[in-house]
Enzyme design. Structure first.
Site, PDB file in Angstrom:
ATOM      1  CG  ASP A  31       5.345 109.603 -15.018  1.00 54.39           C
ATOM      2  OD1 ASP A  31       4.904 108.473 -15.338  1.00 54.39           O
ATOM      3  OD2 ASP A  31       4.623 110.601 -14.876  1.00 54.39           O
ATOM      4  CG  LEU A  33       6.982 107.126 -18.997  1.00 53.42           C
ATOM      5  CD1 LEU A  33       7.886 106.923 -20.212  1.00 53.42           C
ATOM      6  CD2 LEU A  33       6.460 108.563 -18.964  1.00 53.42           C
ATOM      7  CE  LYS A  84      -5.462 110.298 -14.137  1.00 50.52           C
ATOM      8  NZ  LYS A  84      -5.250 111.643 -14.655  1.00 50.52           N
ATOM      9  CB  ALA A 125     -12.962 117.136  -4.260  1.00 49.85           C
ATOM     10  CE1 TYR A 148      -7.054 108.789  -6.960  1.00 49.48           C
ATOM     11  CE2 TYR A 148      -9.245 109.715  -6.677  1.00 49.48           C
ATOM     12  CZ  TYR A 148      -7.908 109.872  -6.953  1.00 49.48           C
ATOM     13  OH  TYR A 148      -7.416 111.130  -7.219  1.00 49.48           O
ATOM     14  CG  ASN A 198     -11.906 112.139 -15.070  1.00 45.46           C
ATOM     15  OD1 ASN A 198     -12.472 111.458 -14.221  1.00 45.46           O
ATOM     16  ND2 ASN A 198     -10.614 112.404 -15.019  1.00 45.46           N
TER      17      ASN A 198
END
Length: 339
Positions: A31, A33, A84, A125, A148, A198
């Site tokens: 990762d 980070l 993302k 999705a 994305y 989100n």
């Protein structure tokens, strides 16, 4: 033999690391980070009482990726790493295409070099674009509405092509719906950089007093209360889905997509009310215009995952809200609270 988890310090990655360690797997985490914290991995070790190997490195760094494979006996890969944020991808598409595609190319080239041909891929999705109806099955038409989602769609196809070219490859494409909640210990959870993109981390931050009020985008959708309906899935259920998908790729070849959702849709206002009830806090909100590209209703048909992976979501809305609130209220500033 170990499982390589790219992006393993992130929200879904860290919860999946817990489930992998608890299932007896050895794990190696890579990762950079950029949108996560090493503290998450410290807490994964604390929760499980088990160790893991961590490389702070970027998938775009070919030498670093190569050394991970050279220094560890990797059996399979769970690939979470990537940028993302939908809105950001629209504003800076080149960054998204370069990072998400090139990083995966470098990963897959290293996998080929070291004879590792088993991968569980974190898709979304969003690959369904604007579905005409719900519930959504895996054979719905595909088509992303933002860069994305387009990177996820392109990578799904690239991974399928790897299997077509060499049928020893085993690929599971996991199309997530809306992950929510946190580990029941309250030690790991979602810790977005800056203002959350989100709904539910935003709601949690309003409830804890970090943000003033929630903007609800659109109250004129053809739904029961006019707000958008989505399929929210507990992040621990989602993590368990990755372990089941890993078992599948370890024991068979092929390239298959699976919806990971609950099959139930909740509206924005239902989510807000459920969170208020669990937290005992008011979540003030105001209505704003619809966001371009948002759709009225989107929820999964998860039957294929149940049938082929032996997986189904077990945790309900109240549990998601309670676990999220436990994390947010005891870590007001996320992992920075520990510094």
């Amino acid at each position: 033999m170990a499982i390589l988890v790219t992006g393993g310090a992130g929200y879904i990655g860290s919860h999946t690391c817990v489930e992998l360690l608890n299932s007896g797997y050895e794990i190696v985490v890579l990762d950079n980070l950029s949108n996560s914290s090493a503290e998450a991995l410290n807490r994964v070790k604390e929760i499980t009482g088990k160790d893991l190997t961590f490389y702070e490195a970027d998938l775009l760094d070919r030498e670093a990726v190569d050394s991970v494979f050279a220094e560890n006996e990797i059996e399979a890969v769970i690939h979470f790493a990537g940028l993302k944020a939908v809105g950001e991808s629209v504003a800076i598409p080149l960054k998204y295409y370069h990072n998400n595609l090139t990083g995966t190319f470098i990963l897959c080239e290293a996998m080929e070099k070291y004879g590792v041909k088993k991968i569980v891929f974190s898709s979304s999705a969003t690959v369904y674009g604007v579905p005409e109806t719900s519930p959504i099955t895996e054979d719905f038409p595909l088509g992303a509405t933002n860069p994305y989602g387009q990177t996820k769609l392109m990578l799904e196809q690239i991974l399928r092509d790897l299997h077509t070219a060499d049928n020893e490859w085993s690929v599971a494409l996991l199309r997530y719906f809306n992950p929510f909640g946190a580990h029941p210990s309250g030690r790991i959870g979602e810790d977005p950089n800056g203002i959350p993109n989100n709904l539910m981390p935003y709601v949690a931050q309003v409830a804890v007093g970090k943000l003033e009020q929630l903007s609800v985008f659109g109250n004129d959708y053809p739904t029961k209360d006019g707000t958008g309906v989505r399929d929210y899935i507990h992040v621990v259920d989602l993590a368990e889905g990755h372990v089941k998908a890993l078992e599948k790729v370890l024991n068979s070849t092929g390239a298959d997509a699976y919806n990971l959702g609950t099959g139930t849709g909740y509206s924005v206002l239902e989510m807000v009310k459920a969170f208020e009830k669990v937290s005992g806090k008011e979540v003030p909100y105001r209505f704003a215009d619809r966001r371009p590209g948002d759709i009225a209703t989107c929820f999964a048909d998860p039957a294929k995952a149940k049938r082929e992976l032996g997986w189904e979501a077990k945790r309900g809305l109240e549990e998601m809200c309670a676990d999220s609130w436990r994390w947010q209220s005891s870590n007001v500033n996320g992992y920075k609270s520990a510094e």
